[in-house]
Motif scaffolding. Structure first.
Motif, PDB file in Angstrom:
ATOM      1  N   UNK A  16       0.710  -0.985  -0.047  1.00  0.00           N
ATOM      2  CA  UNK A  16       0.064  -0.073   0.122  1.00  0.00           C
ATOM      3  C   UNK A  16       0.697   1.297   0.035  1.00  0.00           C
ATOM      4  N   UNK A  17       0.272   2.409  -0.305  1.00  0.00           N
ATOM      5  CA  UNK A  17       1.002   3.608  -0.361  1.00  0.00           C
ATOM      6  C   UNK A  17       0.112   4.546   0.423  1.00  0.00           C
ATOM      7  N   UNK A  18       0.767   5.066   1.445  1.00  0.00           N
ATOM      8  CA  UNK A  18       0.220   5.774   2.507  1.00  0.00           C
ATOM      9  C   UNK A  18       0.873   7.278   2.430  1.00  0.00           C
ATOM     10  N   UNK A  19      -0.154   8.343   2.541  1.00  0.00           N
ATOM     11  CA  UNK A  19       0.148   9.552   2.745  1.00  0.00           C
ATOM     12  C   UNK A  19      -0.403  10.116   3.950  1.00  0.00           C
ATOM     13  N   UNK A  20       0.527  10.870   4.850  1.00  0.00           N
ATOM     14  CA  UNK A  20      -0.198  11.824   5.790  1.00  0.00           C
ATOM     15  C   UNK A  20       0.075  13.183   5.699  1.00  0.00           C
ATOM     16  N   UNK A  21      -0.876  14.102   5.718  1.00  0.00           N
ATOM     17  CA  UNK A  21      -0.589  15.455   5.984  1.00  0.00           C
ATOM     18  C   UNK A  21      -0.776  15.887   7.267  1.00  0.00           C
ATOM     19  N   UNK A  22       0.415  16.518   7.876  1.00  0.00           N
ATOM     20  CA  UNK A  22       0.361  16.704   9.181  1.00  0.00           C
ATOM     21  C   UNK A  22       0.625  18.223   9.603  1.00  0.00           C
ATOM     22  N   UNK A  23       0.254  18.931  10.479  1.00  0.00           N
ATOM     23  CA  UNK A  23       1.013  20.189  10.928  1.00  0.00           C
ATOM     24  C   UNK A  23       1.453  20.044  12.223  1.00  0.00           C
ATOM     25  N   UNK A  24       2.679  20.782  12.399  1.00  0.00           N
ATOM     26  CA  UNK A  24       3.413  20.843  13.669  1.00  0.00           C
ATOM     27  C   UNK A  24       2.981  22.042  14.282  1.00  0.00           C
ATOM     28  N   UNK A  25       2.303  21.887  15.565  1.00  0.00           N
ATOM     29  CA  UNK A  25       1.938  22.852  16.420  1.00  0.00           C
ATOM     30  C   UNK A  25       2.555  22.776  17.846  1.00  0.00           C
ATOM     31  N   UNK A  26       3.479  23.703  18.025  1.00  0.00           N
ATOM     32  CA  UNK A  26       4.215  23.755  19.256  1.00  0.00           C
ATOM     33  C   UNK A  26       4.735  22.255  19.763  1.00  0.00           C
ATOM     34  N   UNK A  27       5.342  21.522  18.585  1.00  0.00           N
ATOM     35  CA  UNK A  27       5.710  20.279  18.873  1.00  0.00           C
ATOM     36  C   UNK A  27       4.848  19.204  18.915  1.00  0.00           C
ATOM     37  N   UNK A  28       3.779  19.464  18.745  1.00  0.00           N
ATOM     38  CA  UNK A  28       2.753  18.267  18.550  1.00  0.00           C
ATOM     39  C   UNK A  28       2.314  18.102  17.219  1.00  0.00           C
ATOM     40  N   UNK A  29       2.458  16.938  16.598  1.00  0.00           N
ATOM     41  CA  UNK A  29       2.008  16.734  15.477  1.00  0.00           C
ATOM     42  C   UNK A  29       0.408  16.243  15.139  1.00  0.00           C
ATOM     43  N   UNK A  30      -0.310  17.288  14.299  1.00  0.00           N
ATOM     44  CA  UNK A  30      -1.779  17.111  14.414  1.00  0.00           C
ATOM     45  C   UNK A  30      -1.908  16.824  12.895  1.00  0.00           C
ATOM     46  N   UNK A  31      -2.588  15.483  12.719  1.00  0.00           N
ATOM     47  CA  UNK A  31      -2.802  14.788  11.377  1.00  0.00           C
ATOM     48  C   UNK A  31      -4.128  15.497  10.804  1.00  0.00           C
ATOM     49  N   UNK A  32      -4.056  16.098   9.519  1.00  0.00           N
ATOM     50  CA  UNK A  32      -4.964  16.641   8.900  1.00  0.00           C
ATOM     51  C   UNK A  32      -5.703  15.903   8.001  1.00  0.00           C
ATOM     52  N   UNK A  33      -5.016  14.969   7.316  1.00  0.00           N
ATOM     53  CA  UNK A  33      -5.579  14.092   6.221  1.00  0.00           C
ATOM     54  C   UNK A  33      -4.730  12.890   5.923  1.00  0.00           C
ATOM     55  N   UNK A  34      -5.470  11.839   5.467  1.00  0.00           N
ATOM     56  CA  UNK A  34      -4.708  10.497   5.336  1.00  0.00           C
ATOM     57  C   UNK A  34      -5.141  10.028   3.764  1.00  0.00           C
ATOM     58  N   UNK A  35      -4.021   9.393   3.318  1.00  0.00           N
ATOM     59  CA  UNK A  35      -4.447   8.714   1.841  1.00  0.00           C
ATOM     60  C   UNK A  35      -3.795   7.349   2.099  1.00  0.00           C
ATOM     61  N   UNK A  36      -4.490   6.273   1.649  1.00  0.00           N
ATOM     62  CA  UNK A  36      -4.211   4.798   1.532  1.00  0.00           C
ATOM     63  C   UNK A  36      -4.702   4.209   0.551  1.00  0.00           C
ATOM     64  N   UNK A  37      -3.822   3.780  -0.391  1.00  0.00           N
ATOM     65  CA  UNK A  37      -4.144   2.990  -1.608  1.00  0.00           C
ATOM     66  C   UNK A  37      -3.368   1.903  -1.958  1.00  0.00           C
ATOM     67  N   UNK A  38      -3.949   0.972  -2.503  1.00  0.00           N
ATOM     68  CA  UNK A  38      -3.026  -0.416  -2.720  1.00  0.00           C
ATOM     69  C   UNK A  38      -1.889  -0.028  -3.724  1.00  0.00           C
TER      70      UNK A  38
END
Length: 453
Positions: A16-38
């Protein structure tokens, strides 16, 4: 879209191919979106068909864009440990004005000096990792900027890999309409983010049980010391189920996920489930126990081969024990089986972010976390590498985009990682490089012992 706060991780896996969109806010990673395809066009973690791989990447990215509402242009890509090597490096430059403070330019110059290596034509520098800077003989300096001196030295490590593997990653990502802003060695990113401070310090074995292959890495003294790749993973378990039960691959994968146990002791003989069998009009009943015996047979083979390699370098004696991650680590009973086979304490790492609570998402999350936690000096050193090595047009026509895969289980290579966007060696170091290039398990014992002494 990538800036100082936003990061996109791309995990090009065998299944699978996985994509994670994340924002670093004061050292904390907040995941905004995810893609997961074969995945398509990928074999044992290596891209073997650029066109198919780029299409899979594009589908996963489109999914992540839709869920996050953000247009993705730049991605942090993980590179597998296959055939990567770690070699020591050192460089020195003179400071022109004795009264001038050491600047970013001086750091870049000494980094370029350290990267002067006589590499084989088929290999390329993936990353440079600074261990220390030395100013006029004063060593142990992590960041020399702002200091004054007449001579600046840097000691560290370079990570090199096969040009074909690196090219195929860049070409596939570029063909998907993306910019590979950083190519980071996967075991390093995982080791520096999954393991806690004590595990990194005292020494721990991290085993990534992926779909196409299994990677075991040794982290000690906050550094990646050793990596070995076994060419079997979750796909082989699915194939075993399919062959033994005479069922389709899709059906085998489904029962593995829904009813599978890694340790047959944990499974029940009385619990049964239906499974479609080729040539029969009606499903047959199968017990959890029988399915677990099929799964355990393959997992045992993988663990036994890795155990022999790790035992040869005394890695199983490290106090941190073993941490399991990757998709296969989700199988119930996997930690108990591993504890018995490795005779060590074992835990399974599962990300705690909402929507990512499965060990298969550990790598893409590690990529963005590792990049976000990079120090200014690491980013600066990395920028020197990009200016010297990575300035190449990967959209140009290439005569041969194919990759001839070697059997990963026959290659034991050192590995480490590569960071993100914004010399000569002495005889002892040449001796270490020579040992790295010679095969056989004994080399690993000598190399590993040297790091620990």
């Amino acid at each position: 879209m990538m800036n100082s706060e936003m990061y996109v991780g791309l995990d090009i896996g065998t299944t699978s191919i996985k994509v994670i969109v994340a924002e670093n806010v004061k050292g904390q990673m907040n995941v905004l979106g995810l893609g997961n395809e074969r995945s398509d066009g990928i074999d044992r973690g290596i891209i073997v068909d650029i066109d198919k791989a780029s299409e899979s990447i594009r589908r996963a990215v489109d999914q992540a864009e839709e869920k996050s509402g953000i247009k993705i242009n730049d991605v942090i890509v993980g590179i597998p440990a296959n055939q990567l090597k770690i070699e020591p490096c050192s460089g020195m430059v003179a400071i022109s004005d004795q009264s001038r403070e050491i600047s970013d330019t001086d750091v870049k110059n000494v980094t370029v000096s350290a990267m002067i290596k006589n590499l084989p034509p088929e290999r390329e520098i993936v990353d440079t990792l600074p261990d220390e800077f030395i100013v006029d003989g004063f060593d142990g300096i992590k960041d020399p900027r702002g200091m004054v001196g007449v001579r600046l030295e840097m000691k560290g490590r370079i990570i090199t890999g096969p040009k074909t593997i690196i090219h195929n990653i860049r070409k596939s990502v570029a063909q998907a309409g993306l910019n590979p802003s950083a190519i980071i060695n996967s075991p390093l990113a995982q080791g520096m983010t999954i393991l806690d401070d004590g595990e990194q310090d005292f020494g721990t074995v991290l085993i990534d049980l992926g779909g196409g292959q299994t990677t075991a890495s040794v982290i000690h003294d906050h550094q990646l010391k050793f990596t070995t790749v076994d060419s079997e993973g979750g796909e082989y378990i699915t194939k075993d189920i399919s062959v033994v039960l005479n069922t389709s691959t899709e059906s085998a994968e489904k029962v593995k996920r829904d009813y599978g146990f890694a340790d047959a002791i944990e499974a029940s003989e009385g619990n049964e489930f239906p499974i479609e069998v080729v040539g029969q009009s009606q499903p047959i009943k199968l017990s959890e126990k029988y399915l677990a015996e099929i799964i355990q047979a393959r997992v045992d083979q993988i663990f036994n081969r890795i155990s022999k390699t790790l035992a040869s370098i005394s890695a199983l004696d490290l106090p941190g024990g073993i941490v399991l991650t990757g998709g296969v680590a989700a199988l119930p009973g996997i930690s108990e089986l591993a504890a018995d086979r490795f005779n060590s304490n074992v835990r399974v790492y599962i990300p705690n972010q909402m929507g990512l609570r499965h060990p298969s998402f550990s790598l893409p999350l590690s990529l963005v976390t590792y990049r976000a936690n990079m120090s200014e000096i690491q980013v600066l050193v990395r920028s020197s590498l990009e200016g010297k090595i990575v300035n190449e047009d990967y959209n140009s026509n290439v005569e041969d985009d194919s990759f001839i895969q070697n059997d990963a289980s026959d290659d034991e290579h050192e590995s480490e990682n590569n960071h993100n966007q914004p010399a000569n060696n002495n005889k002892k170091k040449k001796g270490m490089v020579s040992r790295l290039r010679n095969g056989a398990k004994n080399k690993w014992h000598g190399f590993y012992k040297e790091f620990f002494e």
